[in-house]
Design an enzyme around this catalytic site. Sequence first.
Site, PDB file in Angstrom:
ATOM      1  N   GLU A 464       0.831  -1.225   0.000  1.00  0.00           N
ATOM      2  CA  GLU A 464       0.000   0.000   0.000  1.00  0.00           C
ATOM      3  C   GLU A 464       0.855   1.261   0.000  1.00  0.00           C
ATOM      4  OE1 GLU A 464      -3.050   0.798  -0.372  1.00  0.00           O
ATOM      5  OE2 GLU A 464      -3.842  -1.226  -0.495  1.00  0.00           O
TER       6      GLU A 464
HETATM    7  C1  LIG Z   1       2.665  -9.615   0.717  1.00  0.00           C
HETATM    8  C2  LIG Z   1       2.400  -8.537  -0.290  1.00  0.00           C
HETATM    9  C3  LIG Z   1       1.105  -8.263  -0.676  1.00  0.00           C
HETATM   10  C4  LIG Z   1       0.856  -7.311  -1.664  1.00  0.00           C
HETATM   11  N1  LIG Z   1      -0.420  -7.164  -2.138  1.00  0.00           N
HETATM   12  C5  LIG Z   1      -0.614  -6.395  -3.258  1.00  0.00           C
HETATM   13  C6  LIG Z   1      -1.881  -6.380  -3.909  1.00  0.00           C
HETATM   14  O1  LIG Z   1      -2.849  -7.009  -3.472  1.00  0.00           O
HETATM   15  N2  LIG Z   1      -2.019  -5.647  -5.034  1.00  0.00           N
HETATM   16  C7  LIG Z   1      -0.981  -4.937  -5.559  1.00  0.00           C
HETATM   17  O2  LIG Z   1      -1.173  -4.293  -6.589  1.00  0.00           O
HETATM   18  N3  LIG Z   1       0.223  -4.935  -4.976  1.00  0.00           N
HETATM   19  C8  LIG Z   1       0.430  -5.654  -3.836  1.00  0.00           C
HETATM   20  N4  LIG Z   1       1.662  -5.677  -3.239  1.00  0.00           N
HETATM   21  C9  LIG Z   1       2.745  -4.938  -3.872  1.00  0.00           C
HETATM   22  C10 LIG Z   1       3.252  -3.784  -3.038  1.00  0.00           C
HETATM   23  O3  LIG Z   1       2.340  -2.724  -3.050  1.00  0.00           O
HETATM   24  C11 LIG Z   1       4.639  -3.424  -3.618  1.00  0.00           C
HETATM   25  O4  LIG Z   1       5.513  -4.459  -3.220  1.00  0.00           O
HETATM   26  C12 LIG Z   1       5.123  -2.098  -3.123  1.00  0.00           C
HETATM   27  O5  LIG Z   1       4.343  -1.064  -3.669  1.00  0.00           O
HETATM   28  C13 LIG Z   1       6.595  -1.858  -3.498  1.00  0.00           C
HETATM   29  O6  LIG Z   1       6.843  -2.161  -4.831  1.00  0.00           O
HETATM   30  P1  LIG Z   1       8.093  -3.114  -5.206  1.00  0.00           P
HETATM   31  O7  LIG Z   1       7.972  -4.356  -4.429  1.00  0.00           O
HETATM   32  O8  LIG Z   1       8.168  -3.193  -6.664  1.00  0.00           O
HETATM   33  O9  LIG Z   1       9.359  -2.340  -4.623  1.00  0.00           O
HETATM   34  P2  LIG Z   1      10.088  -1.102  -5.307  1.00  0.00           P
HETATM   35  O10 LIG Z   1       9.088  -0.128  -5.802  1.00  0.00           O
HETATM   36  O11 LIG Z   1      11.105  -1.614  -6.253  1.00  0.00           O
HETATM   37  O12 LIG Z   1      10.820  -0.451  -4.058  1.00  0.00           O
HETATM   38  C14 LIG Z   1      12.031  -0.969  -3.491  1.00  0.00           C
HETATM   39  C15 LIG Z   1      12.572   0.055  -2.506  1.00  0.00           C
HETATM   40  O13 LIG Z   1      12.882   1.268  -3.200  1.00  0.00           O
HETATM   41  C16 LIG Z   1      12.207   2.360  -2.613  1.00  0.00           C
HETATM   42  N5  LIG Z   1      11.771   3.301  -3.652  1.00  0.00           N
HETATM   43  C17 LIG Z   1      11.244   3.005  -4.864  1.00  0.00           C
HETATM   44  N6  LIG Z   1      10.953   4.134  -5.530  1.00  0.00           N
HETATM   45  C18 LIG Z   1      11.289   5.160  -4.730  1.00  0.00           C
HETATM   46  C19 LIG Z   1      11.220   6.583  -4.834  1.00  0.00           C
HETATM   47  N7  LIG Z   1      10.704   7.162  -5.923  1.00  0.00           N
HETATM   48  N8  LIG Z   1      11.669   7.336  -3.796  1.00  0.00           N
HETATM   49  C20 LIG Z   1      12.167   6.761  -2.693  1.00  0.00           C
HETATM   50  N9  LIG Z   1      12.256   5.419  -2.533  1.00  0.00           N
HETATM   51  C21 LIG Z   1      11.822   4.631  -3.521  1.00  0.00           C
HETATM   52  C22 LIG Z   1      10.999   1.772  -1.919  1.00  0.00           C
HETATM   53  O14 LIG Z   1      10.538   2.602  -0.860  1.00  0.00           O
HETATM   54  C23 LIG Z   1      11.567   0.440  -1.426  1.00  0.00           C
HETATM   55  O15 LIG Z   1      12.222   0.619  -0.197  1.00  0.00           O
HETATM   56  C24 LIG Z   1       1.926  -6.580  -2.215  1.00  0.00           C
HETATM   57  C25 LIG Z   1       3.223  -6.823  -1.768  1.00  0.00           C
HETATM   58  C26 LIG Z   1       3.469  -7.787  -0.828  1.00  0.00           C
HETATM   59  C27 LIG Z   1       4.882  -8.055  -0.407  1.00  0.00           C
END
Ligand SMILES: Cc1cc2nc3c(=O)[nH]c(=O)nc-3n(C[C@H](O)[C@H](O)[C@H](O)COP(=O)(O)OP(=O)(O)OC[C@H]3O[C@@H](n4cnc5c(N)ncnc54)[C@H](O)[C@@H]3O)c2cc1C
Length: 616
Positions: A464
């Site tokens: 989220e």
């Molecule tokens: C158990 C679980 C359930 C989930 N359920 C859902 C779901 O139902 N539906 C759905 O759509 N998604 C879901 N998600 C996805 C979740 O919302 C994403 O994992 C999350 O938004 C982060 O995206 P990412 O994993 O690609 O990490 P990334 O976006 O790659 O981020 C990696 C790190 O980089 C940092 N970062 C990235 N961009 C920036 C920036 N611009 N400025 C500063 N820091 C940054 C982040 O804060 C993080 O620390 C779920 C994830 C998990 C683990």
Amino acid sequence: MSLRPTLDFLLYDWLDAQALNQRERFADHSRETFDAVLDTCERIAREKYAPFNRIVDLQEPHFDGEKVVLPQATHDAHKAFVDSGMMSAAQDYDIGGMQLPYTLQAAANSFFAMASVSIGSNMLTSGNANLLMVHGTEMQKEVFAKNEFSGRWAGTMCLSEPQAGSSLSDVATRAVPDGADFQDDPLGPRYRLTGNKMWISSGDHELTENIVHIVLAKIPDENGKLVPGTRGISLFIVPKRMVDTRGDLTGERNDVALAGLNHKLGWRGTTNTLLNFGEGRYPVDGKAGAIGYLVGSPGKGLHCMFHMMNEARIGVGTAATMLGMAGYYASLDYARTRPQGRAVQKAGADGGVVKDSARPQVRIIEHADVRRMLLAQKAYCEGALALELYCARLVDEQKTGNAQAADDARLLLEVLTPIAKSWPSEWCLEANSLAIQIHGGYGYTRDFPVEQYWRDNRLNMIHEGTHGIQAADLLGRKVLMEEGRGMKLLAGRIGDTIARAARVPELAPHARALGEALERVGSATQAAWATGDPQAALANAVPYMQAFGHTVLAWIWLDVAEKALALDAPKSAASTAGRTGAAAYFFRYELPKIGAWLNVVESRDPTCTELPEEAF
Ligand SMILES: Cc1cc2nc3c(=O)[nH]c(=O)nc-3n(C[C@H](O)[C@H](O)[C@H](O)COP(=O)(O)OP(=O)(O)OC[C@H]3O[C@@H](n4cnc5c(N)ncnc54)[C@H](O)[C@@H]3O)c2cc1C
């Protein structure tokens, strides 16, 4: 330990939730009906959720080659939840709802989050259906939302992709019109979707006869290119199984395939999936491409989705809070019964500490450091619960208050939502860590529940919108929007509490400290933006959010303590001592931390940004 007295105090004494029944929408309700809902949810959580929390952790969802298998307990818990009517509790009577205030719904749902956060996937289903009630057509509401509210079908939220998590503008799922008559489908303009969605919670299971995916995808322009940025994102309903206009299954699968289950650190009772849309495994009408029905206008998908995200973020904050609370209660029980060590007695000949080993051991709750860890948990978790309920009350105000009150509530929610999501995710997780610490070695084993609470809670800083994204939203957008009006409104509310608390001798020093903290947050906000350079301003966005969050929580605690003292004039109740004690803890041990966080914000400290990559 029971959550109920805390909940009752916050709802009825502090937030005056009972007064909501003077609003037309809630006129049929009373303290009795509110209590009946709380009683029912407390009982279902105790009987159908709590006993199975470890089972759903150990028996992770698995794919048997045809379907995703979940423990029987999950099916039973889902049925009990659906039968209670809570899925549509806040909805209108004419679609089977109870017109319950959201404040009460949020309070009732806290029992489930504390008993077993991952056993139910209900927040997504009701959030998905709520979104359709606002942005869907009459037919979409009738066919999809109503069947979700009744529990017949479940819902998901498909935003993330393997390469697009925080940055949703990079979504690459494509949606192209399905045939020349695509506009004529009664379920909504019909498209074919292709792409991959990662991390989709409850993306596949057999709890319900169908799953309604709400999917973000881009409609290519006339050259077949995807419009960059968020402007090109649209929203689609993509059912797992095809349905007709009466809401009956047609017998055909939609082209949505489970590509794999993710094996998680915690929250294992809920499936988490990689879904492939339109790969051709389940062709519809002989063609590859998942059928999706457009919701709202093309290009407005993210706008519609945000409708779902604000309440979802309060839901995540509440889940984090209740996991913290579960750990607090478990470690309090443990500390009251575990004998270990003796009281520090007197200085020895060498000036050191002496303990009389002939005396019986004391219970660990008698050690100062254990009391510190318990009070920290109480201050984090009960404070966070108050904040979540305050935000839920603002949601009701936004929906049913007069024009001015509704607009103020909207703006306050804009500013407070990043805190409501992120603060419990960080500090109630810390509470879970302290709960493990209080259990000593036992806390690190699976013989006690606290390690699972920590694992389950670790998700909340990630999904989220990660911590980093929430912080950028707060400092980069929310405190600036509408010329800082939300921030001023919040400062006004905090100022009101300070004025009331300043008249109470016991609270006057806290009131002064909060006034200083508020001023410091205000000047740090300006200093962060002094050069107008977003890179410099946002370099320390997370420390800013931590300081902002601690200031908000100090305000909440001061307000709660003031109310507790006002209601309990002789100050005799243990609960009053608990509330003023937790407030004192927060002001003495926690609020001073904001100085260190704001130092780097005010100076736009470049330590992290300027370090060359090779130096890491
Ligand atoms: C158990 C679980 C359930 C989930 N359920 C859902 C779901 O139902 N539906 C759905 O759509 N998604 C879901 N998600 C996805 C979740 O919302 C994403 O994992 C999350 O938004 C982060 O995206 P990412 O994993 O690609 O990490 P990334 O976006 O790659 O981020 C990696 C790190 O980089 C940092 N970062 C990235 N961009 C920036 C920036 N611009 N400025 C500063 N820091 C940054 C982040 O804060 C993080 O620390 C779920 C994830 C998990 C683990």
